[in-house]
Design an enzyme around this catalytic site. Structure first.
Site, PDB file in Angstrom:
ATOM      1  N   CYS A  15       0.872  -1.186   0.000  1.00 34.96           N
ATOM      2  CA  CYS A  15       0.000   0.000   0.000  1.00 34.96           C
ATOM      3  C   CYS A  15       0.906   1.231   0.000  1.00 34.96           C
ATOM      4  O   CYS A  15       2.074   1.149  -0.387  1.00 34.96           O
ATOM      5  CB  CYS A  15      -0.957  -0.022   1.188  1.00 34.96           C
ATOM      6  SG  CYS A  15      -0.170   0.016   2.807  1.00 34.96           S
ATOM      7  N   ASN A  18       2.325   1.405   4.408  1.00 39.63           N
ATOM      8  CA  ASN A  18       2.636   0.135   5.084  1.00 39.63           C
ATOM      9  C   ASN A  18       2.355   0.204   6.584  1.00 39.63           C
ATOM     10  O   ASN A  18       3.022  -0.444   7.387  1.00 39.63           O
ATOM     11  CB  ASN A  18       4.093  -0.295   4.823  1.00 39.63           C
ATOM     12  CG  ASN A  18       4.393  -1.749   5.196  1.00 39.63           C
ATOM     13  OD1 ASN A  18       5.517  -2.073   5.578  1.00 39.63           O
ATOM     14  ND2 ASN A  18       3.429  -2.625   5.109  1.00 39.63           N
ATOM     15  N   CYS A  20      -1.329   0.754   7.482  1.00 39.14           N
ATOM     16  CA  CYS A  20      -2.768   0.474   7.630  1.00 39.14           C
ATOM     17  C   CYS A  20      -3.174  -0.763   6.819  1.00 39.14           C
ATOM     18  O   CYS A  20      -3.389  -1.838   7.369  1.00 39.14           O
ATOM     19  CB  CYS A  20      -3.618   1.674   7.197  1.00 39.14           C
ATOM     20  SG  CYS A  20      -3.373   3.151   8.208  1.00 39.14           S
ATOM     21  N   ARG A  21      -3.296  -0.626   5.499  1.00 38.41           N
ATOM     22  CA  ARG A  21      -3.864  -1.708   4.686  1.00 38.41           C
ATOM     23  C   ARG A  21      -2.937  -2.905   4.533  1.00 38.41           C
ATOM     24  O   ARG A  21      -3.352  -4.054   4.758  1.00 38.41           O
ATOM     25  CB  ARG A  21      -4.251  -1.170   3.302  1.00 38.41           C
ATOM     26  CG  ARG A  21      -5.411  -0.197   3.340  1.00 38.41           C
ATOM     27  CD  ARG A  21      -5.538   0.568   2.040  1.00 38.41           C
ATOM     28  NE  ARG A  21      -4.415   1.483   1.844  1.00 38.41           N
ATOM     29  CZ  ARG A  21      -4.206   2.201   0.753  1.00 38.41           C
ATOM     30  NH1 ARG A  21      -5.031   2.097  -0.262  1.00 38.41           N
ATOM     31  NH2 ARG A  21      -3.172   3.023   0.679  1.00 38.41           N
ATOM     32  N   SER A  22      -1.692  -2.667   4.099  1.00 38.51           N
ATOM     33  CA  SER A  22      -0.874  -3.843   3.760  1.00 38.51           C
ATOM     34  C   SER A  22      -0.418  -4.673   4.962  1.00 38.51           C
ATOM     35  O   SER A  22      -0.349  -5.902   4.836  1.00 38.51           O
ATOM     36  CB  SER A  22       0.305  -3.470   2.846  1.00 38.51           C
ATOM     37  OG  SER A  22       1.161  -2.537   3.436  1.00 38.51           O
ATOM     38  N   ASP A 136      -7.896   3.813   1.032  1.00 37.28           N
ATOM     39  CA  ASP A 136      -6.977   4.256   2.076  1.00 37.28           C
ATOM     40  C   ASP A 136      -7.784   4.782   3.274  1.00 37.28           C
ATOM     41  O   ASP A 136      -8.531   5.739   3.144  1.00 37.28           O
ATOM     42  CB  ASP A 136      -6.111   5.377   1.469  1.00 37.28           C
ATOM     43  CG  ASP A 136      -5.124   5.951   2.450  1.00 37.28           C
ATOM     44  OD1 ASP A 136      -5.148   5.562   3.637  1.00 37.28           O
ATOM     45  OD2 ASP A 136      -4.319   6.795   2.023  1.00 37.28           O
TER      46      ASP A 136
END
Ligand code: 4NP
Length: 166
Positions: A15, A18, A20-22, A136
Protein backbone atom coordinates in the site's frame (compact mmCIF):
# COMPACT_ATOMS: atom_id res chain seq x y z
CA UNK A 1 -6.05 -31.24 -1.33
CA UNK A 2 -4.45 -30.78 -4.72
CA UNK A 3 -2.85 -27.38 -5.26
CA UNK A 4 -2.73 -25.73 -8.67
CA UNK A 5 0.77 -25.21 -10.04
CA UNK A 6 0.03 -21.51 -10.30
CA UNK A 7 0.18 -20.96 -6.53
CA UNK A 8 3.10 -18.59 -5.90
CA UNK A 9 5.72 -19.39 -3.28
CA UNK A 10 5.93 -15.77 -2.14
CA UNK A 11 3.55 -12.80 -2.12
CA UNK A 12 4.23 -9.17 -1.20
CA UNK A 13 1.28 -6.92 -0.27
CA UNK A 14 1.83 -3.22 -0.95
CA UNK A 15 0.00 0.00 0.00
CA UNK A 16 1.19 3.59 0.42
CA UNK A 17 2.38 3.81 4.02
CA UNK A 18 2.64 0.13 5.08
CA UNK A 19 0.96 1.04 8.37
CA UNK A 20 -2.77 0.47 7.63
CA UNK A 21 -3.86 -1.71 4.69
CA UNK A 22 -0.87 -3.84 3.76
CA UNK A 23 0.15 -4.98 7.28
CA UNK A 24 -3.50 -5.92 7.85
CA UNK A 25 -3.46 -7.78 4.54
CA UNK A 26 -0.16 -9.47 5.44
CA UNK A 27 -1.60 -11.08 8.57
CA UNK A 28 -4.95 -11.98 7.01
CA UNK A 29 -3.31 -13.44 3.91
CA UNK A 30 -0.80 -15.41 6.01
CA UNK A 31 -3.55 -16.91 8.16
CA UNK A 32 -5.78 -17.79 5.22
CA UNK A 33 -2.91 -19.40 3.32
CA UNK A 34 -1.97 -21.47 6.38
CA UNK A 35 -5.58 -22.61 6.86
CA UNK A 36 -5.69 -23.63 3.18
CA UNK A 37 -2.45 -25.58 3.56
CA UNK A 38 -0.56 -23.34 1.16
CA UNK A 39 3.12 -22.79 1.91
CA UNK A 40 3.47 -19.16 0.88
CA UNK A 41 5.93 -16.61 2.21
CA UNK A 42 3.96 -13.41 2.89
CA UNK A 43 5.31 -9.92 3.55
CA UNK A 44 4.19 -6.31 3.12
CA UNK A 45 5.72 -2.95 2.22
CA UNK A 46 4.78 0.61 1.28
CA UNK A 47 5.53 2.67 -1.80
CA UNK A 48 6.21 5.68 0.48
CA UNK A 49 9.03 6.14 2.99
CA UNK A 50 7.34 8.20 5.74
CA UNK A 51 6.69 5.33 8.11
CA UNK A 52 9.78 3.15 7.70
CA UNK A 53 10.45 1.37 11.01
CA UNK A 54 7.03 2.22 12.46
CA UNK A 55 4.49 -0.21 13.92
CA UNK A 56 1.09 -0.36 12.22
CA UNK A 57 -1.30 2.55 12.87
CA UNK A 58 -2.93 2.03 16.30
CA UNK A 59 -6.39 2.14 14.68
CA UNK A 60 -5.43 -0.69 12.32
CA UNK A 61 -4.00 -2.64 15.24
CA UNK A 62 -7.21 -2.17 17.22
CA UNK A 63 -9.57 -3.14 14.42
CA UNK A 64 -7.40 -6.09 13.42
CA UNK A 65 -7.33 -7.29 17.05
CA UNK A 66 -11.12 -7.16 17.25
CA UNK A 67 -11.12 -9.71 14.39
CA UNK A 68 -8.43 -11.83 16.10
CA UNK A 69 -5.55 -10.64 13.91
CA UNK A 70 -2.43 -9.52 15.78
CA UNK A 71 -0.43 -7.07 13.64
CA UNK A 72 1.26 -5.26 16.54
CA UNK A 73 4.73 -6.72 15.87
CA UNK A 74 4.89 -5.81 12.18
CA UNK A 75 7.34 -3.08 11.11
CA UNK A 76 6.86 -0.80 8.10
CA UNK A 77 9.35 -0.80 5.25
CA UNK A 78 9.53 0.59 1.73
CA UNK A 79 9.29 -1.59 -1.36
CA UNK A 80 12.50 -1.74 -3.43
CA UNK A 81 13.98 -3.29 -6.58
CA UNK A 82 15.05 -6.44 -4.74
CA UNK A 83 11.43 -7.23 -3.90
CA UNK A 84 10.77 -7.78 -7.61
CA UNK A 85 13.48 -10.47 -7.60
CA UNK A 86 12.58 -12.00 -4.23
CA UNK A 87 8.80 -12.31 -4.65
CA UNK A 88 6.73 -14.21 -7.23
CA UNK A 89 3.69 -11.97 -6.92
CA UNK A 90 3.25 -8.37 -5.73
CA UNK A 91 -0.30 -7.22 -5.00
CA UNK A 92 -1.23 -3.52 -4.85
CA UNK A 93 -3.99 -2.24 -2.58
CA UNK A 94 -5.12 0.46 -5.02
CA UNK A 95 -4.68 1.71 -8.54
CA UNK A 96 -2.13 4.37 -7.58
CA UNK A 97 -0.03 1.81 -5.71
CA UNK A 98 -0.22 -0.42 -8.80
CA UNK A 99 0.89 2.41 -11.11
CA UNK A 100 3.79 3.28 -8.78
CA UNK A 101 4.86 -0.37 -8.60
CA UNK A 102 4.63 -0.74 -12.38
CA UNK A 103 6.86 2.33 -12.82
CA UNK A 104 9.38 0.87 -10.36
CA UNK A 105 9.30 -2.49 -12.13
CA UNK A 106 9.82 -0.81 -15.52
CA UNK A 107 12.91 0.97 -14.16
CA UNK A 108 14.63 -2.27 -13.12
CA UNK A 109 17.33 -3.68 -15.36
CA UNK A 110 16.57 -7.38 -15.24
CA UNK A 111 19.77 -9.36 -15.52
CA UNK A 112 18.72 -12.64 -13.96
CA UNK A 113 17.00 -15.66 -15.54
CA UNK A 114 14.16 -15.52 -13.04
CA UNK A 115 11.39 -13.20 -14.24
CA UNK A 116 10.56 -10.19 -12.07
CA UNK A 117 7.52 -10.48 -9.81
CA UNK A 118 4.12 -10.49 -11.44
CA UNK A 119 2.07 -7.42 -10.47
CA UNK A 120 -1.69 -7.27 -9.87
CA UNK A 121 -4.39 -5.40 -7.98
CA UNK A 122 -5.15 -7.08 -4.65
CA UNK A 123 -8.87 -7.27 -5.49
CA UNK A 124 -8.30 -8.74 -8.95
CA UNK A 125 -9.69 -12.24 -8.28
CA UNK A 126 -12.51 -11.13 -5.98
CA UNK A 127 -16.05 -11.76 -7.27
CA UNK A 128 -17.40 -9.08 -4.91
CA UNK A 129 -14.77 -6.34 -4.95
CA UNK A 130 -12.88 -7.25 -8.14
CA UNK A 131 -11.16 -4.26 -9.75
CA UNK A 132 -11.92 -1.95 -6.81
CA UNK A 133 -9.34 -0.22 -4.68
CA UNK A 134 -8.98 -1.15 -1.03
CA UNK A 135 -9.63 2.46 0.01
CA UNK A 136 -6.98 4.26 2.08
CA UNK A 137 -8.46 4.56 5.62
CA UNK A 138 -5.71 6.85 7.00
CA UNK A 139 -7.87 9.99 7.11
CA UNK A 140 -11.08 8.03 7.68
CA UNK A 141 -13.10 6.80 10.65
CA UNK A 142 -13.71 3.47 12.37
CA UNK A 143 -16.12 2.32 9.66
CA UNK A 144 -13.38 2.83 7.06
CA UNK A 145 -10.97 0.63 9.03
CA UNK A 146 -13.67 -2.06 9.35
CA UNK A 147 -14.34 -1.82 5.62
CA UNK A 148 -10.63 -2.41 4.95
CA UNK A 149 -10.73 -5.65 6.94
CA UNK A 150 -13.86 -6.90 5.18
CA UNK A 151 -12.43 -6.16 1.72
CA UNK A 152 -9.07 -7.70 2.55
CA UNK A 153 -10.63 -10.88 3.95
CA UNK A 154 -12.75 -11.20 0.82
CA UNK A 155 -9.99 -10.54 -1.71
CA UNK A 156 -7.39 -12.67 0.09
CA UNK A 157 -9.85 -15.56 0.13
CA UNK A 158 -10.43 -15.14 -3.59
CA UNK A 159 -6.69 -15.46 -4.34
CA UNK A 160 -6.40 -18.53 -2.09
CA UNK A 161 -9.43 -20.13 -3.77
CA UNK A 162 -7.94 -19.43 -7.19
CA UNK A 163 -4.90 -21.50 -6.24
CA UNK A 164 -6.85 -24.50 -4.96
CA UNK A 165 -8.00 -27.26 -7.26
CA UNK A 166 -11.74 -27.23 -7.91
P1 4NP B 1 -1.75 2.78 4.17
O1 4NP B 1 -2.36 4.15 4.76
O2 4NP B 1 -1.22 3.14 2.79
O3 4NP B 1 -2.91 1.88 4.13
O4 4NP B 1 -0.66 2.37 5.14
C1 4NP B 1 -1.64 5.36 4.81
C2 4NP B 1 -0.79 5.59 5.87
C3 4NP B 1 -0.10 6.78 5.93
C4 4NP B 1 -0.27 7.73 4.94
C5 4NP B 1 -1.11 7.49 3.88
C6 4NP B 1 -1.80 6.30 3.82
N1 4NP B 1 0.42 8.97 5.03
O5 4NP B 1 0.18 9.85 4.18
O6 4NP B 1 1.25 9.16 5.93
Amino acid sequence: MQIKASAPSSVLLVCLGNICRSPTAEEIFRQQAAIAGLDIKVDSAGTGDWHIGHAPDVRSQRHAKSHCYNISKLVARQVDDEDFRKFDLILAMDGQNLADLQALKNSIKDTSDKPLAKLALFTEEDPTYGGDDVPDPYKGNGDDFEDVIERIESSAQAWIESWKAM
